[in-house]
Motif scaffolding. Structure first.
Motif, short mmCIF file in Angstrom:
data_model
loop_
_atom_site.label_atom_id
_atom_site.label_comp_id
_atom_site.label_asym_id
_atom_site.label_seq_id
_atom_site.Cartn_x
_atom_site.Cartn_y
_atom_site.Cartn_z
N THR A 126 5.87 1.56 2.17
CA THR A 126 7.09 1.38 2.97
C THR A 126 7.00 0.10 3.80
OG1 THR A 126 6.19 2.84 4.67
CG2 THR A 126 7.73 3.82 3.10
N LEU A 168 6.89 -7.66 -4.69
CA LEU A 168 6.45 -6.46 -3.98
C LEU A 168 5.05 -6.00 -4.41
CD1 LEU A 168 9.44 -4.02 -3.51
CD2 LEU A 168 7.67 -4.52 -1.85
N LEU A 174 11.39 -7.54 -6.64
CA LEU A 174 11.11 -6.12 -6.83
C LEU A 174 9.89 -5.89 -7.73
CD1 LEU A 174 12.57 -3.65 -5.77
CD2 LEU A 174 13.79 -3.50 -7.95
N SER A 201 5.64 -2.69 2.93
CA SER A 201 5.98 -3.80 2.04
C SER A 201 7.46 -3.83 1.73
CB SER A 201 5.21 -3.70 0.72
OG SER A 201 3.87 -3.49 0.96
N LEU A 202 8.04 -2.63 1.53
CA LEU A 202 9.48 -2.58 1.25
C LEU A 202 10.27 -3.17 2.40
CD1 LEU A 202 10.47 0.80 -0.39
CD2 LEU A 202 11.06 -1.50 -1.14
N TRP A 203 9.86 -2.85 3.61
CA TRP A 203 10.53 -3.40 4.79
C TRP A 203 10.43 -4.92 4.82
CZ3 TRP A 203 14.02 -1.85 8.07
CH2 TRP A 203 14.18 -0.48 8.30
N GLY A 242 12.34 -6.46 1.88
CA GLY A 242 13.78 -6.22 2.06
C GLY A 242 14.34 -7.11 3.16
#
Ligand code: PHE
Length: 447
Positions: free
Chosen positions: A250, A56, A52, A252-254, A257
């Motif tokens: 978003t 990220l 995190l 990168s979050l995908w 994750g």
């Protein structure tokens, strides 16, 4: 769409390609054991924090560099930092890192192909644990067969790379990644429904803080970087293919994750089954290539699950080798106008030659060591502990200190079209925290 001539067609395709690059042998083969032996849940907490707060932001920096410059890893630094020669360094390091990782990674990827064939043809079924260990040792120490499988794996990767970015990388990862997830979920269900499965769940998730020490923290960070494929330019390369209207936050979050989810699911697929059959979870290659075949032998329908598992592992490896080869291929393509075919053949030949030494590290070269490490271990060590942290430090310095803040904001806000809410936190981490944390890792990794 005017701006997608160069790269991927859609946000979904982008996420599948980049997630495919991230999800690999690291998730399914390395993560479960590292987590299990470092205190399970306690390690997971540290791992999440690293993903995190460090993974990220670095991932986002790489994508920003790539998309801003619209160039390969080396070209990107020439565009964004044209005045000083020192900025060539991260580009060159990235290209070398990709080639070195690919050399040892493709050895293990090749083993996986052999295990698909061995399980499908029933070669492993009915064997005693000792015979399975013997099978693994005989195969990996052989001087010829592993090289043949590695060669096949290189050819598969070349085949996809040659078809181009949209028709090769994007199309193929869009098909393979959902299959991978489906297979993994089936494996998890099978594993969790075995009697005694809870002990494996406990092993993976129950936090045991007493097993944590300085090394576990380094392990967690090294694992996070390797697993997210950061610090070696794959995400700069793919970043240059990302659509200008995509929200990089978003995206990168995908990716991060999905990569983390797959790692955890792999643990859930493996440990409950291992414990249900009273086996010991051991480390490294042997967990997947020795312990699991024993598990499959004790399971009803084991052959089907064995084949499914090794196909899953091959897919994970293949989507990663694609992202590795694309780094030098795009560079040569843009720098020397080499066609994709020529570039992929030349770099794969180089990887194969280096790969021979890595493969033979398990056989006739097992006594040939440099600084106490076989060539395979040395390549692994140099990339994970040296080259990737150095690369990542350069990337964060470029974004945090070299580029004007307004330019970084402009790229992340898609020239004002969206409002990146977390921009200030991201910027603070990249400017101050990430470079220092990476430096600490680099130094302690070397000591
Ligand atoms: N992230 C991949 C894995 O977990 C390995 C990898 C590292 C792939 C760097 C590409 C670049 O297996």
């Amino acid at each position: 769409m005017a701006n997608n001539i160069r790269g991927f067609n859609s946000k979904f395709g982008t996420i599948m390609a980049a997630t495919g690059g991230a999800v690999g042998l690291g998730n399914i083969w390395r993560f479960p054991y590292t987590a299990g032996s470092n205190g399970g849940g306690a390690f997971l907490i540290i791992y999440f924090l690293f993903v995190l707060f460090l993974g990220l932001p670095v991932m986002l920096s790489e994508e920003t560099i790539g998309r801003r410059a619209q160039k390969n890893v080396l070209g990107a630094f020439k565009v964004l930092a044209p005045k000083h020669k020192i900025w060539m360094a991260p580009g060159l390091i990235s290209i070398v890192t990709a080639i070195v990782i690919y050399s040892f990674y493709s050895v293990v990827a090749g083993w996986t192909l052999n295990y698909i064939i061995a399980s499908a043809s029933g070669l492993l079924s009915g064997k005693s644990p000792d015979e399975i260990t013997e099978f693994f040792n005989t195969f990996t120490s052989n001087s010829i067969f592993p090289l043949i499988y590695q060669f096949i794996f290189l050819l598969l990767t070349i085949f996809i790379i040659n078809r181009g970015v949209k028709d090769g990388i994007e199309k193929c990862t869009k098909i393979l990644m959902p299959i991978l997830l489906l297979l993994l979920i089936v494996m998890c269900i099978r594993s969790l429904t075995l009697e005694g499965a809870y002990k494996g769940v406990e092993f993976l998730f129950k936090p045991d803080f007493s097993k944590l020490d300085g090394n576990s923290i380094l392990d967690a960070l090294g694992q996070a970087m390797f697993s997210l494929s950061i610090g070696m330019g794959a995400l700069i390369t793919y970043g240059s293919y990302m659509l200008k209207q995509d929200n990089l936050f978003t995206t990168s979050l995908w990716i991060a994750g999905a990569d983390t989810l797959v790692a955890i699911l792999a643990g859930v697929a493996i440990f409950p089954a291992v414990f249900a059959f009273g086996l010991e979870p051991t480390s490294g290659p042997s967990l997947v290539y020795i312990v699991l075949p024993n598990v499959f032998n004790s399971m009803s329908g084991g052959t089907v699950f064995a084949v499914a598992f090794f196909i899953l592992l091959s897919i994970a490896a293949l989507t990663s080798t694609i992202s590795l080869l694309e780094v030098p291929v795009l560079w040569a393509n843009e720098s020397f106008s080499w066609g994709r075919r020529k570039a992929s053949l030349i770099f794969s030949a180089l990887v194969f030659v280096l790969g021979i030494f890595c493969s033979l590290s398990f056989g006739c070269l097992s006594n040939f060591t440099i600084c106490g490490k076989t060539v395979f271990d040395l390549f692994d060590f140099i990339t994970a502990n040296l080259l990737m942290p150095i690369g990542a430090i350069f990337f964060t310095l470029l974004i945090g200190w070299h580029l004007p803040k307004a330019d970084v904001y402009d790229e992340l806000s898609n020239s004002g079209a969206i409002k990146p809410k977390l921009f200030n936190i991201f910027y603070f981490i990249i400017r101050y925290i990430a470079p220092l944390a990476l430096l600490v890792v680099l130094i302690s990794g070397l000591l």
